[in-house]
Design an enzyme around this catalytic site. Structure first.
Site, PDB file in Angstrom:
ATOM      1  N   PHE A 220       0.812  -1.224   0.000  1.00  0.00           N
ATOM      2  CA  PHE A 220       0.000   0.000   0.000  1.00  0.00           C
ATOM      3  C   PHE A 220       0.840   1.266   0.000  1.00  0.00           C
ATOM      4  O   PHE A 220       0.363   2.333  -0.363  1.00  0.00           O
ATOM      5  CB  PHE A 220      -0.939   0.012   1.231  1.00  0.00           C
ATOM      6  CG  PHE A 220      -0.248   0.474   2.499  1.00  0.00           C
ATOM      7  CD1 PHE A 220      -0.131   1.824   2.789  1.00  0.00           C
ATOM      8  CD2 PHE A 220       0.315  -0.433   3.387  1.00  0.00           C
ATOM      9  CE1 PHE A 220       0.529   2.264   3.942  1.00  0.00           C
ATOM     10  CE2 PHE A 220       0.972  -0.018   4.533  1.00  0.00           C
ATOM     11  CZ  PHE A 220       1.080   1.333   4.812  1.00  0.00           C
TER      12      PHE A 220
ATOM     13  N   LYS B 104      -1.188  -7.077  -9.140  1.00  0.00           N
ATOM     14  CA  LYS B 104      -2.136  -7.217  -8.018  1.00  0.00           C
ATOM     15  C   LYS B 104      -1.709  -6.167  -7.001  1.00  0.00           C
ATOM     16  O   LYS B 104      -0.856  -6.399  -6.162  1.00  0.00           O
ATOM     17  CB  LYS B 104      -2.034  -8.631  -7.422  1.00  0.00           C
ATOM     18  CG  LYS B 104      -3.285  -9.161  -6.745  1.00  0.00           C
ATOM     19  CD  LYS B 104      -3.831  -8.283  -5.634  1.00  0.00           C
ATOM     20  CE  LYS B 104      -3.083  -8.403  -4.337  1.00  0.00           C
ATOM     21  NZ  LYS B 104      -3.494  -7.389  -3.333  1.00  0.00           N
TER      22      LYS B 104
ATOM     23  N   GLU C  21      -4.973  -3.717  -1.834  1.00  0.00           N
ATOM     24  CA  GLU C  21      -6.414  -3.455  -1.782  1.00  0.00           C
ATOM     25  C   GLU C  21      -6.733  -2.207  -0.951  1.00  0.00           C
ATOM     26  O   GLU C  21      -7.864  -1.752  -0.905  1.00  0.00           O
ATOM     27  CB  GLU C  21      -7.173  -4.679  -1.248  1.00  0.00           C
ATOM     28  CG  GLU C  21      -6.798  -5.150   0.157  1.00  0.00           C
ATOM     29  CD  GLU C  21      -5.584  -6.087   0.226  1.00  0.00           C
ATOM     30  OE1 GLU C  21      -4.583  -5.816  -0.464  1.00  0.00           O
ATOM     31  OE2 GLU C  21      -5.622  -7.061   0.992  1.00  0.00           O
ATOM     32  N   ARG C  22      -5.696  -1.616  -0.301  1.00  0.00           N
ATOM     33  CA  ARG C  22      -5.923  -0.405   0.507  1.00  0.00           C
ATOM     34  C   ARG C  22      -6.055   0.844  -0.366  1.00  0.00           C
ATOM     35  O   ARG C  22      -6.795   1.744  -0.053  1.00  0.00           O
ATOM     36  CB  ARG C  22      -4.762  -0.181   1.478  1.00  0.00           C
ATOM     37  CG  ARG C  22      -4.344  -1.395   2.247  1.00  0.00           C
ATOM     38  CD  ARG C  22      -4.976  -1.429   3.619  1.00  0.00           C
ATOM     39  NE  ARG C  22      -4.697  -2.698   4.245  1.00  0.00           N
ATOM     40  CZ  ARG C  22      -5.551  -3.727   4.319  1.00  0.00           C
ATOM     41  NH1 ARG C  22      -6.763  -3.623   3.815  1.00  0.00           N
ATOM     42  NH2 ARG C  22      -5.216  -4.844   4.904  1.00  0.00           N
TER      43      ARG C  22
ATOM     44  N   SER D 193       5.378  -7.016   3.309  1.00  0.00           N
ATOM     45  CA  SER D 193       5.972  -7.387   4.594  1.00  0.00           C
ATOM     46  C   SER D 193       6.725  -8.717   4.471  1.00  0.00           C
ATOM     47  O   SER D 193       6.443  -9.527   3.574  1.00  0.00           O
ATOM     48  CB  SER D 193       4.875  -7.479   5.650  1.00  0.00           C
ATOM     49  OG  SER D 193       3.887  -8.377   5.219  1.00  0.00           O
TER      50      SER D 193
ATOM     51  N   CYS E 291       9.493   1.714   3.503  1.00  0.00           N
ATOM     52  CA  CYS E 291      10.443   0.622   3.771  1.00  0.00           C
ATOM     53  C   CYS E 291      11.831   1.182   3.981  1.00  0.00           C
ATOM     54  O   CYS E 291      12.701   0.498   4.511  1.00  0.00           O
ATOM     55  CB  CYS E 291      10.437  -0.387   2.640  1.00  0.00           C
ATOM     56  SG  CYS E 291      11.154   0.259   1.138  1.00  0.00           S
TER      57      CYS E 291
ATOM     58  N   GLU F 117       9.477  -4.507  12.795  1.00  0.00           N
ATOM     59  CA  GLU F 117       9.154  -3.287  12.042  1.00  0.00           C
ATOM     60  C   GLU F 117       7.848  -2.707  12.586  1.00  0.00           C
ATOM     61  O   GLU F 117       6.856  -3.421  12.699  1.00  0.00           O
ATOM     62  CB  GLU F 117       8.988  -3.649  10.562  1.00  0.00           C
ATOM     63  CG  GLU F 117       8.671  -2.470   9.673  1.00  0.00           C
ATOM     64  CD  GLU F 117       8.456  -2.885   8.220  1.00  0.00           C
ATOM     65  OE1 GLU F 117       7.719  -3.863   7.970  1.00  0.00           O
ATOM     66  OE2 GLU F 117       9.013  -2.216   7.332  1.00  0.00           O
TER      67      GLU F 117
HETATM   68  P1  NAD Z   1       1.542  -6.634   3.028  1.00  0.00           P
HETATM   69  O1  NAD Z   1       2.579  -7.697   3.111  1.00  0.00           O
HETATM   70  O2  NAD Z   1       0.428  -6.665   3.993  1.00  0.00           O
HETATM   71  O3  NAD Z   1       0.839  -6.653   1.573  1.00  0.00           O
HETATM   72  C1  NAD Z   1       1.611  -6.651   0.387  1.00  0.00           C
HETATM   73  C2  NAD Z   1       0.814  -7.341  -0.713  1.00  0.00           C
HETATM   74  O4  NAD Z   1       0.602  -8.716  -0.353  1.00  0.00           O
HETATM   75  C3  NAD Z   1      -0.575  -6.742  -0.937  1.00  0.00           C
HETATM   76  O5  NAD Z   1      -0.837  -6.701  -2.315  1.00  0.00           O
HETATM   77  C4  NAD Z   1      -1.502  -7.708  -0.212  1.00  0.00           C
HETATM   78  O6  NAD Z   1      -2.777  -7.772  -0.778  1.00  0.00           O
HETATM   79  C5  NAD Z   1      -0.786  -9.036  -0.366  1.00  0.00           C
HETATM   80  N1  NAD Z   1      -1.056  -9.952   0.756  1.00  0.00           N
HETATM   81  C6  NAD Z   1      -1.334  -9.608   2.047  1.00  0.00           C
HETATM   82  N2  NAD Z   1      -1.523 -10.709   2.799  1.00  0.00           N
HETATM   83  C7  NAD Z   1      -1.347 -11.777   1.978  1.00  0.00           C
HETATM   84  C8  NAD Z   1      -1.401 -13.197   2.170  1.00  0.00           C
HETATM   85  N3  NAD Z   1      -1.668 -13.727   3.361  1.00  0.00           N
HETATM   86  N4  NAD Z   1      -1.166 -13.991   1.112  1.00  0.00           N
HETATM   87  C9  NAD Z   1      -0.884 -13.471  -0.097  1.00  0.00           C
HETATM   88  N5  NAD Z   1      -0.825 -12.136  -0.340  1.00  0.00           N
HETATM   89  C10 NAD Z   1      -1.048 -11.296   0.678  1.00  0.00           C
HETATM   90  O7  NAD Z   1       2.332  -5.229   3.065  1.00  0.00           O
HETATM   91  P2  NAD Z   1       1.718  -3.770   3.175  1.00  0.00           P
HETATM   92  O8  NAD Z   1       1.187  -3.544   4.541  1.00  0.00           O
HETATM   93  O9  NAD Z   1       0.840  -3.482   2.011  1.00  0.00           O
HETATM   94  O10 NAD Z   1       3.045  -2.895   2.964  1.00  0.00           O
HETATM   95  C11 NAD Z   1       3.939  -2.576   3.973  1.00  0.00           C
HETATM   96  C12 NAD Z   1       5.125  -3.504   3.989  1.00  0.00           C
HETATM   97  O11 NAD Z   1       5.819  -3.481   2.737  1.00  0.00           O
HETATM   98  C13 NAD Z   1       6.172  -3.109   5.026  1.00  0.00           C
HETATM   99  O12 NAD Z   1       6.646  -4.265   5.656  1.00  0.00           O
HETATM  100  C14 NAD Z   1       7.255  -2.462   4.196  1.00  0.00           C
HETATM  101  O13 NAD Z   1       8.544  -2.473   4.784  1.00  0.00           O
HETATM  102  C15 NAD Z   1       7.215  -3.290   2.966  1.00  0.00           C
HETATM  103  N6  NAD Z   1       7.830  -2.627   1.829  1.00  0.00           N
HETATM  104  C16 NAD Z   1       9.034  -3.098   1.407  1.00  0.00           C
HETATM  105  C17 NAD Z   1       9.685  -2.482   0.353  1.00  0.00           C
HETATM  106  C18 NAD Z   1      11.020  -2.990  -0.128  1.00  0.00           C
HETATM  107  O14 NAD Z   1      11.439  -2.618  -1.210  1.00  0.00           O
HETATM  108  N7  NAD Z   1      11.702  -3.820   0.629  1.00  0.00           N
HETATM  109  C19 NAD Z   1       9.090  -1.378  -0.275  1.00  0.00           C
HETATM  110  C20 NAD Z   1       7.849  -0.929   0.186  1.00  0.00           C
HETATM  111  C21 NAD Z   1       7.227  -1.566   1.242  1.00  0.00           C
END
Ligand code: NAD
Length: 498
Positions: free
Chosen positions: A149, A173, A176-177, A226, A281, A383
């Site tokens: 998101f 994909k 969804e937020r 994450s 991140c 985190e």
């Molecule tokens: P998230 O892991 O909750 O969601 C990321 C994606 O995964 C979304 O599209 C979500 O719909 C999907 N998803 C969520 N739960 C799932 C499941 N159980 N099975 C399959 N898919 C699933 O992350 P978020 O809250 O949207 O974003 C924040 C996180 O992203 C933080 O941990 C941040 O550090 C990380 N991030 C990392 C980078 C990097 O380059 N390392 C860059 C930006 C954000």
């Protein structure tokens, strides 16, 4: 209520699963739209479209593919501000920060404009008698991107632009937020001349992700989010024979040496720790002052700055940061702060009770500053993803190198010092993927690669820069003999170029 569907075969289509997610206005807590959550069958429809579009798109010459990228860059300029406002309205970040989010994505599109050069192969004339040896890159087919998101413009563009420029077809994909900006990006690509089916967007949750992870027609998956989900996607995707790269969470340290310009270091910590409410991140979430005097000075200078942070809705141009994306994340951040207090860290600025008149149901939280945080505390190990900075006091430089190096995460790190020897030693020894010297958020530009180490990155190749071209293509190597008529009889030994 506005309904957001999917983008399949060149147009928006309504969701058919009967399942929807709420898209909130984070400043008011109100639901502002419903986003369709795709079923497996809807994802398969997108895959069929992407697969059908692949042969023709792969056959388009790279200069023409680059022209679509150039046109997209031109089109997006006309609605830059509207797009930034849309992004802020779902994410909550400031208007200026939303423009930065879009800009960093556009820089990856600019990089992808160089695809004719980036995809060039190698050629060795006369590798043997009448034999030439050459290699070239070919696209993989249907590839997918699953994005978080926190950068709803930058990360979808970072995934899809290099992949499409390489001749692949793409299924995105997004989170969804905040799905509206990715949907608009897909529309603009079509307007820029991308054939139908080359870029598809399926909105959804785990069901939509799992459908891609297990489908043999999807050849590669790029994920950002994450770490727990990154690990799951990496394990499942690779078990299904796909090329996978996953980028996860972070705990970025900023080392402040005794010789650092203290005011510059404080400015850097305020921007990198609290900008975008800490939902980056590459946010700095741990400050590591070296020595007691440095720590005391740093904390004393930080306190009034954290207390003075301006927080409000993204529509207010004066604010430093806005609300968190969801109430769920707000509660999670609050829980972390409570746990830090319980474990004995000193909460020297407590933003938990922050309230904003007229926005009582918004996901706001004031800036928080912890001092005396220890490496065994939960607030250090995990985190938080909110406007919370932890100060971990290091007794000397060696301890300051060890802290980020031994942390589970290894995304970004920075050192503030006026000493070149120290900076050089630090950049060489620290076990983290992206390093800043007197630069708090060392996000590499699009022509270098971006990616963390340890639990921040899974897979061999980074995103954007030359690694993106390697990730989204496979290499073919040809050994050719002309003239073909040389008669040597059957050879029973391995061919060598004697
Ligand atoms: P998230 O892991 O909750 O969601 C990321 C994606 O995964 C979304 O599209 C979500 O719909 C999907 N998803 C969520 N739960 C799932 C499941 N159980 N099975 C399959 N898919 C699933 O992350 P978020 O809250 O949207 O974003 C924040 C996180 O992203 C933080 O941990 C941040 O550090 C990380 N991030 C990392 C980078 C990097 O380059 N390392 C860059 C930006 C954000």
């Amino acid at each position: 209520m506005r309904e957001i569907g999917h983008f399949i075969g060149g147009k928006e289509v309504k969701g058919a699963s009967g399942r929807f997610g709420d898209v909130f206005n984070p400043a008011t807590g109100e639901v502002q739209a419903k986003v369709a959550l795709a079923s497996k069958a809807e994802v398969e429809k997108a895959i069929v479209n992407a697969q059908a579009a692949f042969p023709a798109w792969a056959a388009v010459n790279p200069q023409r593919r680059a022209r679509v990228m150039f046109k997209f860059l031109e089109l997006i300029q006309d609605e830059y501000d509207d797009l930034a406002r849309l992004l802020s309205s779902e994410h909550g970040k400031t208007f200026a920060d939303s423009k930065g989010d879009i800009q960093r994505g556009l820089e990856v599109v600019e990089f992808a404009c160089g695809i004719p050069h980036l995809m060039k192969g190698e050629f060795s004339e006369g590798a043997g008698p009448g034999i030439d040896l050459y290699s070239f890159r070919q696209p993989l087919g249907v590839v997918a991107g699953i994005t978080p998101f926190n950068f709803p413009a930058m990360i979808p563009l970072l995934k899809c632009a290099p992949a499409i420029a390489c001749g692949n077809t793409f299924i995105l994909k997004p989170s969804e937020r905040d799905p509206s900006v990715p949907m608009r990006i897909a529309e603009l690509f079509i307007k820029a001349g991308l054939p139908e089916g080359v870029l598809n967007v399926v909105n959804g949750d785990k069901e939509a992700v799992d459908a891609q992870l297990t489908d043999a027609r999807v050849k590669a998956i790029g994920f950002v989010g994450s770490s727990a989900i990154a690990e799951y996607i990496y394990a499942t995707g690779t078990a299904h024979g796909k090329r996978v790269q996953c980028f996860g969470g972070a705990k970025n340290h900023m080392i402040v040496m005794p010789d650092a310009d203290m005011d510059q270091a404080v400015d850097a910590l305020i921007g990198a720790g609290y900008g975008s409410a800490g939902e980056r991140c590459m946010a700095v979430s741990v400050a590591v002052p070296v020595g007691k005097k440095t720590a005391d000075t740093l904390v004393q200078k930080l306190i009034p700055r954290v207390e003075g942070l301006k927080i409000g809705p993204a529509t207010d141009p004066q604010i430093d940061y806005g609300p968190l994306v969801t109430r769920e994340l707000l509660n999670k951040v609050r829980d972390y702060i409570d746990s830090g207090v319980k474990e004995g860290a000193k909460l020297v600025v407590d933003g938990r009770d922050f309230k904003l008149q007229g926005f009582e149901n918004g996901n706001f939280i004031g800036g928080c500053l912890f001092d005396e945080v220890k490496p065994d505390m939960k607030i250090y190990k995990e985190e938080i993803f909110g406007p919370v900075l932890s100060v971990v006091r290091a007794k000397d430089y060696e301890e300051a190198v060890r802290l980020p190096s031994e942390h589970d995460y290894g995304n970004g790190v920075a050192i503030f010092t006026r000493d070149g020897d120290t900076a050089r030693d630090f950049t060489s020894r620290v076990q983290v993927g992206m390093v800043g010297v007197n630069f708090a958020i060392p996000v590499p530009l699009s022509y270098y690669t971006f990616g963390g180490w340890k639990r921040s990155g899974f897979g061999d190749l980074n995103q954007h820069g030359p690694d993106a071209i390697r990730f989204y293509t496979k290499t073919k190597t040809v050994t050719a003999r002309w003239p073909s008529g040389t008669k040597e009889g059957a050879e029973f030994v391995i061919p060598t170029m004697r």
